[in-house]
Design a protein around this motif. Structure first.
Motif, short mmCIF file in Angstrom:
data_model
loop_
_atom_site.label_atom_id
_atom_site.label_comp_id
_atom_site.label_asym_id
_atom_site.label_seq_id
_atom_site.Cartn_x
_atom_site.Cartn_y
_atom_site.Cartn_z
N PHE A 589 33.46 84.67 57.30
CA PHE A 589 32.20 84.37 56.89
C PHE A 589 31.46 84.00 58.26
CE2 PHE A 589 33.54 86.00 52.80
CZ PHE A 589 31.96 86.44 52.83
N THR A 590 30.51 83.89 58.60
CA THR A 590 29.01 83.28 59.55
C THR A 590 27.95 82.38 59.84
OG1 THR A 590 30.55 84.47 61.45
CG2 THR A 590 28.91 83.57 62.76
N SER A 591 27.92 81.52 60.23
CA SER A 591 26.82 80.71 60.07
C SER A 591 25.85 81.35 61.36
CB SER A 591 27.06 79.46 59.92
OG SER A 591 25.82 79.20 60.05
N LEU A 592 24.22 81.35 60.56
CA LEU A 592 23.37 82.20 62.17
C LEU A 592 22.56 81.20 61.71
CD1 LEU A 592 23.18 85.89 60.25
CD2 LEU A 592 24.38 84.81 62.27
N LEU A 593 23.08 80.10 61.40
CA LEU A 593 21.67 78.51 61.17
C LEU A 593 21.88 78.41 62.45
CD1 LEU A 593 21.85 78.17 57.93
CD2 LEU A 593 20.15 78.61 58.81
N ALA A 594 21.08 77.87 62.79
CA ALA A 594 20.43 76.62 64.93
C ALA A 594 20.11 75.58 63.98
CB ALA A 594 19.89 77.58 65.39
N ILE A 595 21.16 74.98 63.34
CA ILE A 595 21.20 73.16 62.46
C ILE A 595 21.70 72.83 63.21
CG2 ILE A 595 20.26 72.19 60.13
CD1 ILE A 595 19.29 74.75 58.97
N ALA A 596 21.47 71.51 63.76
CA ALA A 596 22.33 70.26 63.88
C ALA A 596 23.16 69.81 62.03
CB ALA A 596 21.91 69.27 64.48
#
Length: 761
Positions: A589-596
């Motif tokens: 699984f991969t995160s698509l979120l561009a959050i620090a």
């Protein structure tokens, strides 16, 4: 000189005045006029007039004579009249003439009105009004969250909104027949030579039954030469002799009035102040096709309906809320009948199945249930699971990530039942299927030119997406009636953060009633917006995980509605959103979120699978369902859809006889064939045997997989299997009872001999 200069100035002024006048007037381009005089914006042949205070009736009449007006009618107390114009006079000319009359305060076109949203229609049926038919209309529930955000879930099918659209777009010719292949319609139904079949239930009317127009009432003849006499409103294959009165005499005592209940869900009388409201809003006609407990009746009924369709009769959908037993085996005559029906333009809607001793394995991808599992190979078959009153999969419902396309409400369904005024609460995929069948019938009524595959696609595109169903049913959606009749698609869906998805107007006859939409307002711009324009097209642009919907406004005031709210769009920052790994396999699984912040992964049910909190690699441990969660910097960010862990399959296949195939190293080994025949002919013909087979399917694959990795043990396993193979062979030859008796005698003899020789020693 001065005279010529003055003449030139006057000429120039005159020309400039003409130019200004021309520029100031609307330009007609092919009949399309902008602004006040766009003819799509007002009713031709009528104007509204307000006379100045003190104008007496003689002066009013003179003003009307000035435009050769016809009838006129006062509108309330404000002094405005609606005036009819003579043939040939345009609204524009009439308004200009009246505005130049000193007796007139103002004159205006009779402008069209556009609804600012979907109009709704509510029937006065008591069960609808008191909330018993929750599946038609229910207040959205606050159900679950995405990360730290809570969202409401609309779990009904939005029937009032769909009925409002039908009120604006359907006429009396837009109907469709839905064949209910079941136990009949109406517990005390009778056939009348003057009326046809009468179900004898207050909410199931003869006028709402499908009519075979090729058959004449009361002649006692087979007028349409189809082999059935007086088959005006259906047929009964279960009773002998077969007859034209398909009354609901229960075939299964555990499921009384099964067909009557299904018929009412689809087409009970609407707005008659009695009982329940049928989904069809009296645009659907039920064709009762009664069968008994044998496949032959249902195969005949499917063929009968297909033959009607071939003659041009308006039957378009068949509902099959039943299954052939045993499960797991294709049934060629049923497949052939449904295939033939598809060639005649018929959709076959099948219940996915309920948890019981006949169908113990809930996952239809593992053990197919027919006819529902024909959805994987026949384009005219829709398989329907049941959702509960919270919108999640009902605990009894069969499912299938590949084989069950959609869910529909299937618990606490209030429906017609036995007696003249009988009603009952029911549950099961049997009662989810007719909700989908009714929606498909209305789609076909609105656009008869659709193929079965196109209509099914429209229903699925129009469903409500729900993360709890994603990975459980193929579309991840529940049926939504308003979405099924929407002029655009998809109505709802999944929106990964790294993908934009188009929303497009349909080009079919439903979509053709609308122009394109010109604006879109998001329910939450922090989650998703709809970007684009009418010329370039529109696309869902996701922003952050959550649920959003959009209100679309249309360009044309002649559109049936002015704006339309979409279903839920689920924005996700997890990829993939769902997965179906086999036991022992992994999914990254991969995160698509561009959050620090640092992403951290977790899994809800650790008995089904584990996940590396840093890498996001999920390992499937045991068959079952779970979901994974993503946090960023310790703050919950998103949750996946359902991760369905499937049983492992041993290398080389196995066809269900996993351990024997692994031991003998061939699916075609004679011993394996004996065991396979024993399973099909003896075990799957009774409840305990079906339970044993289901448990074997569930637990034997890991053993077979292990055995394939330890080949040196296979000879010993073959020896251990020989007694079972011998018993199976004897059972196939003389029957299981005699085989069991012989086995008992053999065991008793062995015990006796052991005791005898043991005693003498």
């Amino acid at each position: 000189m001065k005279a010529r200069f003055a003449a030139g100035m006057i000429t120039a002024f005159f020309l400039l005045s003409l130019g200004a006048l021309a520029l100031g007037r609307p330009v007609n381009r092919g009949g399309e006029v902008s602004g006040k005089w766009n003819r799509k914006n007002y009713v031709p042949g009528e104007v509204l007039v307000k006379f100045r205070p003190g104008t007496d009736e003689w002066d009013r009449d003179q003003a009307r004579r000035g435009i050769r007006a016809g009838e006129h009618r006062r509108l309330g107390r404000i002094g405005v009249e609606k005036v009819e114009l003579p043939p040939g006079m345009s609204v524009e000319d009439a308004v200009r003439t009246l505005e130049n009359d000193p007796r007139v305060e103002y004159a205006e076109p009779n402008r069209r009105v556009v609804y600012l949203g979907i109009p709704i229609q509510l029937p006065d049926d008591p069960a609808f009004l008191n909330g018993s038919q929750w599946y038609l209309n229910k207040t959205p529930l606050i159900s679950g969250s995405v990360g730290s955000k809570s969202f409401s879930v609309d779990v009904d099918i939005d029937a009032p909104e769909a009925w409002g659209v039908m009120g604006s777009t359907f006429d009396s010719t837009m109907t469709a027949g839905v064949g209910v292949i079941d136990s009949g319609d109406g517990s005390a139904g009778i056939f009348s030579d003057s009326t046809g079949y009468i179900p004898n239930h207050e909410d199931l009317l003869n006028s709402l039954l499908f009519v075979n127009t090729g058959e004449a009432l009361g002649t006692g003849l087979d007028n349409d030469a189809n082999g059935y006499v007086d088959d005006v409103n259906g047929w009964d294959w279960a009773d002998f002799p077969n007859d034209n009165a398909p009354a609901d005499t229960p075939v299964d005592p555990d499921a009384p009035y099964h067909g009557t209940r299904i018929s009412g869900i689809i087409a009970a009388a609407w707005g008659n102040g009695t009982g329940i409201a049928g989904i069809g809003m009296e645009a659907l006609r039920v064709l009762p096709l009664r069968g008994g407990p044998f496949a032959s009746d249902y195969i005949a009924a499917i063929g009968y309906a297909a033959a009607l369709a071939d003659t041009g009769e308006n039957v378009r959908v068949l509902n099959g809320s039943w299954a052939i037993i045993p499960p797991g085996q294709d049934y060629p005559p049923l497949r052939a009948a449904i295939t033939d029906a598809g060639a005649s333009g018929l959709i076959f809607v099948a219940a996915a199945g309920n948890d019981n001793s006949d169908l113990p394995e809930l996952n239809n991808d593992i053990v197919p249930v027919y006819p529902a599992s024909y959805s994987t190979s026949l384009t005219n078959v829709l398989s329907v699971a049941a959702a509960d009153s919270t919108g999640a999969l009902a605990d009894f419902s069969h499912f299938g990530p590949a084989s069950v396309q959609i869910a529909a409400p299937g618990t606490f369904i209030y429906a017609t039942s036995g007696g003249f005024n009988g009603y009952a609460y029911v549950r099961g995929t049997s009662f989810a299927a007719p909700i989908a069948a009714a929606a498909l019938g209305l789609i076909m009524a609105a656009d008869p030119g659709l193929t079965p595959a196109q209509a099914i696609g429209r229903l699925i595109d129009g469903g409500d997406f729900d993360a709890r169903l994603a990975g459980v049913v193929k579309s991840g959606k529940r049926v939504n009636l308003a979405g099924a009749l929407a002029p655009f698609y998809p109505y709802s869906g999944l929106a990964p953060l790294d993908v934009t998805q188009s929303i497009t107007m349909y080009s079919d006859s439903i979509g053709a009633q609308y122009a394109t939409f010109i604006s879109a307002v998001s329910s939450s711009r922090s989650i998703a917006v709809l970007k684009g324009d009418a010329a370039a097209g529109w696309a869902v642009s996701p922003v952050s995980p959550g649920i959003a919907s959009f209100t679309l406004s249309f360009t044309n005031v002649l559109d049936p509605v002015g704006s339309w709210e979409t279903g839920p769009w689920r924005v996700t920052g997890i990829a993939p959103f769902t997965a179906n790994p086999a036991v022992g396999n992994t999914v990254a699984f991969t995160s698509l979120l561009a959050i620090a912040g640092t992403p951290t992964w977790s899994v809800m049910d650790t008995s089904v699978g584990s996940i590396d909190p840093v890498t996001g690699v999920f390992t499937a441990l045991a068959e079952g369902r779970t979901r994974v969660s993503l946090s960023i910097g310790g703050i919950p960010a998103d949750t996946s859809g359902v991760i369905m862990v499937m049983p492992p399959l041993p290398s080389g296949g196995g066809g269900g006889c996993f351990i024997a195939t692994a031991a003998f190293e061939s699916y075609e080994a004679p011993a394996v064939k004996v065991l396979r025949d024993f399973r099909d002919d003896d075990l799957l013909t009774n409840g305990p045997g079906r339970w044993f087979v289901a448990m074997y399917y569930r637990y034997s694959p890991p053993a077979a997989r292990w055995l394939n990795g330890h080949s040196w043990l296979k000879p010993a396993i073959r020896v251990l299997l020989f007694p079972l193979i011998g018993f199976a062979w004897v059972s196939l030859k003389v029957g299981p009872v005699w085989a069991a008796l012989l086995l008992t005698l053999l065991l008793m003899s062995m015990v006796f001999l052991t005791w005898k020789f043991g005693s003498s020693g």
